[in-house]
Write an enzyme that holds these catalytic residues in place. Structure first.
Site, PDB file in Angstrom:
ATOM      1  N   ASP A 141      19.299  26.182   9.759  1.00 10.90           N
ATOM      2  CA  ASP A 141      20.369  26.714  10.620  1.00 10.90           C
ATOM      3  C   ASP A 141      21.763  26.302  10.114  1.00 10.90           C
ATOM      4  O   ASP A 141      22.654  27.145   9.989  1.00 10.90           O
ATOM      5  CB  ASP A 141      20.203  26.197  12.061  1.00 10.90           C
ATOM      6  CG  ASP A 141      19.135  26.970  12.835  1.00 10.90           C
ATOM      7  OD1 ASP A 141      18.840  28.122  12.481  1.00 10.90           O
ATOM      8  OD2 ASP A 141      18.607  26.401  13.808  1.00 10.90           O
TER       9      ASP A 141
ATOM     10  N   LYS B  82      11.830  23.495  18.536  1.00  9.34           N
ATOM     11  CA  LYS B  82      12.383  22.953  17.287  1.00  9.34           C
ATOM     12  C   LYS B  82      12.288  21.418  17.182  1.00  9.34           C
ATOM     13  O   LYS B  82      12.219  20.883  16.082  1.00  9.34           O
ATOM     14  CB  LYS B  82      13.846  23.378  17.134  1.00  9.34           C
ATOM     15  CG  LYS B  82      14.023  24.858  16.842  1.00  9.34           C
ATOM     16  CD  LYS B  82      15.480  25.179  16.567  1.00  9.34           C
ATOM     17  CE  LYS B  82      15.706  26.666  16.422  1.00  9.34           C
ATOM     18  NZ  LYS B  82      17.096  26.994  16.096  1.00  9.34           N
TER      19      LYS B  82
HETATM   20  P1  NAP Z   1      21.517  24.267  23.532  1.00  3.18           P
HETATM   21  O1  NAP Z   1      20.846  23.209  22.713  1.00  3.18           O
HETATM   22  O2  NAP Z   1      20.954  24.647  24.844  1.00  3.18           O
HETATM   23  O3  NAP Z   1      23.057  23.788  23.750  1.00  3.18           O
HETATM   24  C1  NAP Z   1      23.941  24.506  24.544  1.00  3.18           C
HETATM   25  C2  NAP Z   1      25.356  23.952  24.413  1.00  3.18           C
HETATM   26  O4  NAP Z   1      26.233  24.826  25.099  1.00  3.18           O
HETATM   27  C3  NAP Z   1      25.549  22.565  25.022  1.00  3.18           C
HETATM   28  O5  NAP Z   1      26.515  21.875  24.278  1.00  3.18           O
HETATM   29  C4  NAP Z   1      26.073  22.913  26.426  1.00  3.18           C
HETATM   30  O6  NAP Z   1      26.855  21.897  27.016  1.00  3.18           O
HETATM   31  C5  NAP Z   1      26.963  24.088  26.103  1.00  3.18           C
HETATM   32  N1  NAP Z   1      27.220  25.027  27.210  1.00  3.18           N
HETATM   33  C6  NAP Z   1      26.330  25.833  27.823  1.00  3.18           C
HETATM   34  N2  NAP Z   1      26.951  26.597  28.741  1.00  3.18           N
HETATM   35  C7  NAP Z   1      28.265  26.263  28.712  1.00  3.18           C
HETATM   36  C8  NAP Z   1      29.408  26.693  29.432  1.00  3.18           C
HETATM   37  N3  NAP Z   1      29.328  27.628  30.376  1.00  3.18           N
HETATM   38  N4  NAP Z   1      30.613  26.141  29.123  1.00  3.18           N
HETATM   39  C9  NAP Z   1      30.699  25.198  28.151  1.00  3.18           C
HETATM   40  N5  NAP Z   1      29.655  24.729  27.455  1.00  3.18           N
HETATM   41  C10 NAP Z   1      28.448  25.264  27.734  1.00  3.18           C
HETATM   42  O7  NAP Z   1      21.630  25.641  22.712  1.00  3.18           O
HETATM   43  P2  NAP Z   1      21.694  25.834  21.122  1.00  3.18           P
HETATM   44  O8  NAP Z   1      20.326  26.028  20.595  1.00  3.18           O
HETATM   45  O9  NAP Z   1      22.554  24.747  20.550  1.00  3.18           O
HETATM   46  O10 NAP Z   1      22.427  27.267  21.006  1.00  3.18           O
HETATM   47  C11 NAP Z   1      23.806  27.391  21.322  1.00  3.18           C
HETATM   48  C12 NAP Z   1      24.327  28.779  20.955  1.00  3.18           C
HETATM   49  O11 NAP Z   1      24.237  28.977  19.546  1.00  3.18           O
HETATM   50  C13 NAP Z   1      23.539  29.916  21.593  1.00  3.18           C
HETATM   51  O12 NAP Z   1      24.471  30.877  22.058  1.00  3.18           O
HETATM   52  C14 NAP Z   1      22.720  30.483  20.462  1.00  3.18           C
HETATM   53  O13 NAP Z   1      22.503  31.880  20.588  1.00  3.18           O
HETATM   54  C15 NAP Z   1      23.630  30.218  19.271  1.00  3.18           C
HETATM   55  N6  NAP Z   1      22.839  30.121  18.026  1.00  3.18           N
HETATM   56  C16 NAP Z   1      23.042  31.079  17.085  1.00  3.18           C
HETATM   57  C17 NAP Z   1      22.314  31.021  15.911  1.00  3.18           C
HETATM   58  C18 NAP Z   1      22.524  32.074  14.857  1.00  3.18           C
HETATM   59  O14 NAP Z   1      21.635  32.237  13.995  1.00  3.18           O
HETATM   60  N7  NAP Z   1      23.652  32.751  14.837  1.00  3.18           N
HETATM   61  C19 NAP Z   1      21.377  29.989  15.692  1.00  3.18           C
HETATM   62  C20 NAP Z   1      21.207  29.019  16.682  1.00  3.18           C
HETATM   63  C21 NAP Z   1      21.951  29.110  17.860  1.00  3.18           C
HETATM   64  P3  NAP Z   1      26.172  20.667  27.870  1.00  3.18           P
HETATM   65  O15 NAP Z   1      25.714  19.682  26.854  1.00  3.18           O
HETATM   66  O16 NAP Z   1      27.267  20.180  28.715  1.00  3.18           O
HETATM   67  O17 NAP Z   1      25.030  21.299  28.643  1.00  3.18           O
END
Ligand code: NAP
Length: 286
Positions: free
Chosen positions: A111, A75
């Site tokens: 998104d 992305k």
């Molecule tokens: P990302 O860029 O990898 O970011 C992950 C985030 O989660 C970071 O803030 C990370 O913190 C935090 N994190 C990971 N593991 C954690 C834990 N065990 N405890 C606390 N914080 C934790 O991922 P993303 O693309 O933003 O996606 C995040 C979530 O949103 C995913 O579950 C994804 O499936 C969901 N999502 C859903 C949709 C939808 O259409 N419904 C669309 C996009 C994303 P740090 O910065 O400290 O690493």
């Protein structure tokens, strides 16, 4: 392929680029949308590795694809290959939808707006003037925080495991609304001020279904608790929030509406959202 669809030499081409990609529900959702709208189009999944992304994007132009979705991990990187980037996607720093305007590739991010449309339609919440606690500061958090700010929320507390990322995201969002970056350990000090608590972290997502993004003892019946995760449909975080009397909202609607906006940008027609939701729900239940 549905019985009433024929692929011929007029079929308009669409797809999604990601790595991995075989788990993606976008092809079944968008193909259903095209068939429901009686548009002669087809949408496929492409396993594009990082080193092949530039060639894949050039292929959109040379093969005359009308549009492509872009998912993890492309992305951010994809932006350098596009001709134009919509203001929202530029501020968020990520593109998930490309529209091919006669050879000019334009990037959008659906998104955040997809999340806001789902939240408003499924809960009836009026966001203007509200104070929000947003957990996480990753890619999804950026889009959602910007979209909430554009909806007129009064203040967003951003709390992240790595506090510096939350502080940095708060700086990005501050031109649009009040924003403050916190560590996850500071959530207790602001929880009483907020109405919407929103998990954008991956804590609780399959296969880590027992993880929680914050202590749920802090949640109260006046909170609306929302989670971007849709696998599982109801996360442990939402289950515990509901048990404490809070209203809950899951992430499936965000997935549907980010696809619906992409469909609308590509076709100029309104998306057949009910059919899209039905086919994704059916696929998740299988
Ligand atoms: P990302 O860029 O990898 O970011 C992950 C985030 O989660 C970071 O803030 C990370 O913190 C935090 N994190 C990971 N593991 C954690 C834990 N065990 N405890 C606390 N914080 C934790 O991922 P993303 O693309 O933003 O996606 C995040 C979530 O949103 C995913 O579950 C994804 O499936 C969901 N999502 C859903 C949709 C939808 O259409 N419904 C669309 C996009 C994303 P740090 O910065 O400290 O690493």
């Amino acid at each position: 392929m549905e019985k009433d669809r024929t692929i011929d030499s007029h079929t308009i081409l669409y797809g999604v680029f990601g790595d991995p990609i075989r788990h993606s529900r976008s092809p079944i959702m968008l193909n259903r949308a095209f068939s429901e709208a009686r548009i002669n189009a087809v949408y496929a999944a492409f396993h594009v590795l990082p080193q092949g992304l530039g060639d894949a994007v050039r292929g959109i132009r040379s093969l005359g694809y009308r549009g492509v979705n872009v998912t993890i991990p492309h992305k951010v990187e994809v932006m350098q290959y596009l001709d134009e980037i919509d203001e929202g996607a530029r501020i968020v720093g990520a593109v998930n939808t490309i529209v091919n305007e006669g050879g000019k590739l334009v990037g959008y991010n659906t998104d955040g707006i997809g999340y806001v449309r789902s939240l408003k339609e499924e809960t009836g919440i009026v966001l203007k003037g509200k104070t929000v606690l947003l957990l996480g500061a990753g890619g999804a958090a950026r889009g959602v925080a910007y979209a909430l700010a554009k909806e007129g929320v009064a203040c967003i507390y951003l709390a992240n495991r790595t506090k510096e990322r939350a502080v940095e995201l708060a700086d990005t969002i501050r031109p649009y609304t009040q924003a403050k970056g916190l560590g996850l350990d500071e959530v207790a000090s602001v929880i009483a001020e907020v109405e919407l608590v929103l998990n954008t972290t991956s804590a609780g997502m399959h296969p880590h279904v027992d993880e929680l993004p914050m202590p749920t003892e802090l949640l109260q019946p006046y909170h609306l608790v929302s989670d971007l995760i849709y696998n599982p449909r109801i996360t442990k975080f939402l289950r515990e929030a509901e048990a404490r009397g809070a209203r809950i909202h899951g992430g499936l609607g965000m997935f549907i509406y980010q696809g619906a906006y992409a469909f609308e940008y590509w076709t100029g027609s309104s998306a057949p959202v009910a059919a899209m939701r039905q086919v994704v729900e059916q696929s998740l239940a299988e």
